[in-house]
Design a protein around this motif. Sequence first.
Motif, PDB file in Angstrom:
ATOM      1  N   ASP A   1       0.843  -1.185   0.000  1.00 33.70           N
ATOM      2  CA  ASP A   1       0.000   0.000   0.000  1.00 33.70           C
ATOM      3  C   ASP A   1       0.884   1.241   0.000  1.00 33.70           C
ATOM      4  O   ASP A   1       1.883   1.288   0.693  1.00 33.70           O
ATOM      5  CB  ASP A   1      -0.895  -0.036   1.223  1.00 33.70           C
ATOM      6  CG  ASP A   1      -2.110   0.852   1.066  1.00 33.70           C
ATOM      7  OD1 ASP A   1      -2.403   1.259  -0.063  1.00 33.70           O
ATOM      8  OD2 ASP A   1      -2.754   1.120   2.075  1.00 33.70           O
ATOM      9  N   ARG A   2       0.495   2.262  -0.761  1.00 38.02           N
ATOM     10  CA  ARG A   2       1.283   3.485  -0.875  1.00 38.02           C
ATOM     11  C   ARG A   2       0.511   4.663  -0.286  1.00 38.02           C
ATOM     12  O   ARG A   2      -0.711   4.679  -0.293  1.00 38.02           O
ATOM     13  CB  ARG A   2       1.614   3.780  -2.329  1.00 38.02           C
ATOM     14  CG  ARG A   2       2.449   2.702  -2.974  1.00 38.02           C
ATOM     15  CD  ARG A   2       2.840   3.052  -4.350  1.00 38.02           C
ATOM     16  NE  ARG A   2       1.678   3.385  -5.174  1.00 38.02           N
ATOM     17  CZ  ARG A   2       1.744   3.774  -6.427  1.00 38.02           C
ATOM     18  NH1 ARG A   2       2.891   3.892  -7.018  1.00 38.02           N
ATOM     19  NH2 ARG A   2       0.670   4.045  -7.107  1.00 38.02           N
ATOM     20  N   PHE A   3       1.267   5.645   0.197  1.00 38.73           N
ATOM     21  CA  PHE A   3       0.642   6.832   0.748  1.00 38.73           C
ATOM     22  C   PHE A   3       1.574   8.020   0.613  1.00 38.73           C
ATOM     23  O   PHE A   3       2.753   7.886   0.331  1.00 38.73           O
ATOM     24  CB  PHE A   3       0.244   6.621   2.211  1.00 38.73           C
ATOM     25  CG  PHE A   3       1.409   6.516   3.157  1.00 38.73           C
ATOM     26  CD1 PHE A   3       1.763   7.582   3.967  1.00 38.73           C
ATOM     27  CD2 PHE A   3       2.154   5.346   3.234  1.00 38.73           C
ATOM     28  CE1 PHE A   3       2.845   7.488   4.834  1.00 38.73           C
ATOM     29  CE2 PHE A   3       3.220   5.247   4.095  1.00 38.73           C
ATOM     30  CZ  PHE A   3       3.571   6.323   4.898  1.00 38.73           C
ATOM     31  N   VAL A   4       0.995   9.201   0.814  1.00 40.80           N
ATOM     32  CA  VAL A   4       1.733  10.456   0.803  1.00 40.80           C
ATOM     33  C   VAL A   4       1.598  11.078   2.190  1.00 40.80           C
ATOM     34  O   VAL A   4       0.532  11.005   2.801  1.00 40.80           O
ATOM     35  CB  VAL A   4       1.164  11.417  -0.274  1.00 40.80           C
ATOM     36  CG1 VAL A   4       1.751  12.817  -0.138  1.00 40.80           C
ATOM     37  CG2 VAL A   4       1.428  10.863  -1.662  1.00 40.80           C
ATOM     38  N   VAL A   5       2.667  11.683   2.684  1.00 37.81           N
ATOM     39  CA  VAL A   5       2.606  12.425   3.937  1.00 37.81           C
ATOM     40  C   VAL A   5       2.495  13.906   3.607  1.00 37.81           C
ATOM     41  O   VAL A   5       3.284  14.432   2.818  1.00 37.81           O
ATOM     42  CB  VAL A   5       3.848  12.170   4.822  1.00 37.81           C
ATOM     43  CG1 VAL A   5       3.828  13.075   6.051  1.00 37.81           C
ATOM     44  CG2 VAL A   5       3.918  10.716   5.244  1.00 37.81           C
ATOM     45  N   ASP A   6       1.506  14.556   4.200  1.00 38.75           N
ATOM     46  CA  ASP A   6       1.321  15.997   4.069  1.00 38.75           C
ATOM     47  C   ASP A   6       1.800  16.623   5.373  1.00 38.75           C
ATOM     48  O   ASP A   6       1.162  16.483   6.415  1.00 38.75           O
ATOM     49  CB  ASP A   6      -0.148  16.325   3.807  1.00 38.75           C
ATOM     50  CG  ASP A   6      -0.407  17.812   3.594  1.00 38.75           C
ATOM     51  OD1 ASP A   6       0.546  18.617   3.687  1.00 38.75           O
ATOM     52  OD2 ASP A   6      -1.574  18.167   3.341  1.00 38.75           O
ATOM     53  N   VAL A   7       2.949  17.296   5.314  1.00 40.26           N
ATOM     54  CA  VAL A   7       3.558  17.920   6.497  1.00 40.26           C
ATOM     55  C   VAL A   7       3.034  19.345   6.621  1.00 40.26           C
ATOM     56  O   VAL A   7       3.128  20.121   5.680  1.00 40.26           O
ATOM     57  CB  VAL A   7       5.101  17.944   6.367  1.00 40.26           C
ATOM     58  CG1 VAL A   7       5.734  18.577   7.592  1.00 40.26           C
ATOM     59  CG2 VAL A   7       5.639  16.540   6.128  1.00 40.26           C
ATOM     60  N   GLY A   8       2.477  19.671   7.788  1.00 41.28           N
ATOM     61  CA  GLY A   8       1.861  20.984   7.960  1.00 41.28           C
ATOM     62  C   GLY A   8       0.520  21.019   7.257  1.00 41.28           C
ATOM     63  O   GLY A   8       0.191  21.958   6.545  1.00 41.28           O
ATOM     64  N   ALA A   9      -0.261  19.969   7.449  1.00 37.98           N
ATOM     65  CA  ALA A   9      -1.460  19.719   6.649  1.00 37.98           C
ATOM     66  C   ALA A   9      -2.630  20.663   6.909  1.00 37.98           C
ATOM     67  O   ALA A   9      -3.416  20.917   5.998  1.00 37.98           O
ATOM     68  CB  ALA A   9      -1.923  18.283   6.873  1.00 37.98           C
ATOM     69  N   ALA A  10      -2.790  21.149   8.119  1.00 41.41           N
ATOM     70  CA  ALA A  10      -3.969  21.958   8.444  1.00 41.41           C
ATOM     71  C   ALA A  10      -3.968  23.272   7.661  1.00 41.41           C
ATOM     72  O   ALA A  10      -2.906  23.841   7.435  1.00 41.41           O
ATOM     73  CB  ALA A  10      -4.002  22.243   9.946  1.00 41.41           C
ATOM     74  N   PRO A  11      -5.108  23.679   7.189  1.00 41.08           N
ATOM     75  CA  PRO A  11      -6.443  23.125   7.405  1.00 41.08           C
ATOM     76  C   PRO A  11      -6.821  21.977   6.470  1.00 41.08           C
ATOM     77  O   PRO A  11      -7.853  21.348   6.639  1.00 41.08           O
ATOM     78  CB  PRO A  11      -7.359  24.324   7.184  1.00 41.08           C
ATOM     79  CG  PRO A  11      -6.638  25.168   6.188  1.00 41.08           C
ATOM     80  CD  PRO A  11      -5.169  24.976   6.498  1.00 41.08           C
ATOM     81  N   GLY A  12      -5.973  21.687   5.455  1.00 37.65           N
ATOM     82  CA  GLY A  12      -6.226  20.487   4.672  1.00 37.65           C
ATOM     83  C   GLY A  12      -6.307  20.643   3.170  1.00 37.65           C
ATOM     84  O   GLY A  12      -6.790  19.727   2.492  1.00 37.65           O
ATOM     85  N   GLY A  13      -5.842  21.737   2.628  1.00 38.87           N
ATOM     86  CA  GLY A  13      -5.937  21.957   1.179  1.00 38.87           C
ATOM     87  C   GLY A  13      -5.239  20.902   0.351  1.00 38.87           C
ATOM     88  O   GLY A  13      -5.841  20.293  -0.543  1.00 38.87           O
ATOM     89  N   TRP A  14      -3.951  20.661   0.613  1.00 33.72           N
ATOM     90  CA  TRP A  14      -3.203  19.636  -0.135  1.00 33.72           C
ATOM     91  C   TRP A  14      -3.765  18.250   0.155  1.00 33.72           C
ATOM     92  O   TRP A  14      -3.911  17.425  -0.757  1.00 33.72           O
ATOM     93  CB  TRP A  14      -1.718  19.664   0.236  1.00 33.72           C
ATOM     94  CG  TRP A  14      -0.907  20.640  -0.538  1.00 33.72           C
ATOM     95  CD1 TRP A  14      -0.327  21.788  -0.071  1.00 33.72           C
ATOM     96  CD2 TRP A  14      -0.548  20.555  -1.917  1.00 33.72           C
ATOM     97  NE1 TRP A  14       0.351  22.420  -1.084  1.00 33.72           N
ATOM     98  CE2 TRP A  14       0.233  21.683  -2.233  1.00 33.72           C
ATOM     99  CE3 TRP A  14      -0.828  19.644  -2.927  1.00 33.72           C
ATOM    100  CZ2 TRP A  14       0.751  21.924  -3.496  1.00 33.72           C
ATOM    101  CZ3 TRP A  14      -0.315  19.879  -4.193  1.00 33.72           C
ATOM    102  CH2 TRP A  14       0.460  21.002  -4.466  1.00 33.72           C
ATOM    103  N   THR A  15      -4.086  17.990   1.402  1.00 34.01           N
ATOM    104  CA  THR A  15      -4.631  16.678   1.777  1.00 34.01           C
ATOM    105  C   THR A  15      -5.917  16.398   1.007  1.00 34.01           C
ATOM    106  O   THR A  15      -6.099  15.306   0.447  1.00 34.01           O
ATOM    107  CB  THR A  15      -4.875  16.613   3.294  1.00 34.01           C
ATOM    108  OG1 THR A  15      -3.619  16.765   3.971  1.00 34.01           O
ATOM    109  CG2 THR A  15      -5.504  15.299   3.700  1.00 34.01           C
ATOM    110  N   ALA A  16      -6.804  17.378   0.958  1.00 32.46           N
ATOM    111  CA  ALA A  16      -8.077  17.201   0.238  1.00 32.46           C
ATOM    112  C   ALA A  16      -7.831  16.968  -1.245  1.00 32.46           C
ATOM    113  O   ALA A  16      -8.443  16.074  -1.848  1.00 32.46           O
ATOM    114  CB  ALA A  16      -8.964  18.431   0.443  1.00 32.46           C
ATOM    115  N   ALA A  17      -6.948  17.753  -1.837  1.00 31.88           N
ATOM    116  CA  ALA A  17      -6.669  17.608  -3.274  1.00 31.88           C
ATOM    117  C   ALA A  17      -6.144  16.214  -3.593  1.00 31.88           C
ATOM    118  O   ALA A  17      -6.534  15.610  -4.594  1.00 31.88           O
ATOM    119  CB  ALA A  17      -5.665  18.669  -3.718  1.00 31.88           C
TER     120      ALA A  17
END
Length: 134
Positions: A1-17
């Motif tokens: 399984d693969r994943f990406v880490v979003d560092v400094g994620a809040a409020p969530g723009g990159w995470t949502a995209a």
Amino acid sequence: DRFVVDVGAAPGGWTAALAERGVRVVACDPAALRDDVASHPLVTHARCKIEDLDMEAVAPGAVLAGVVCDINAHPAQASEIIAPLLRRLRPGALVVVTLKFGGRGLGAASETRKARGADELVRDIGEMVPLAKA
């Protein structure tokens, strides 16, 4: 399984995209994510600083396919903070770093400082992981 880490994620723009495009994301930030982001099935919110993230606890056995970094830090600090993640990346992984510089300087001196910071960040990342050639 693969994943990406979003560092400094809040409020969530990159995470949502990323999650909207089917990417599994570990959103690392001590601050809260937007409700719609935090409740997305592909998002795991690690409510801590990246230095305190236990990768095996949040994504056991997963392959790190990318890092997104949008922290409020000088590029040199950002490269130091994400260095442990970069060393775990699979070949061909995605690295996105938002460059943030203090101040509102205009003109040639400011642009030179920004270009130097960007060059240093790319150099630092290139020393940790092989970069693709254009």
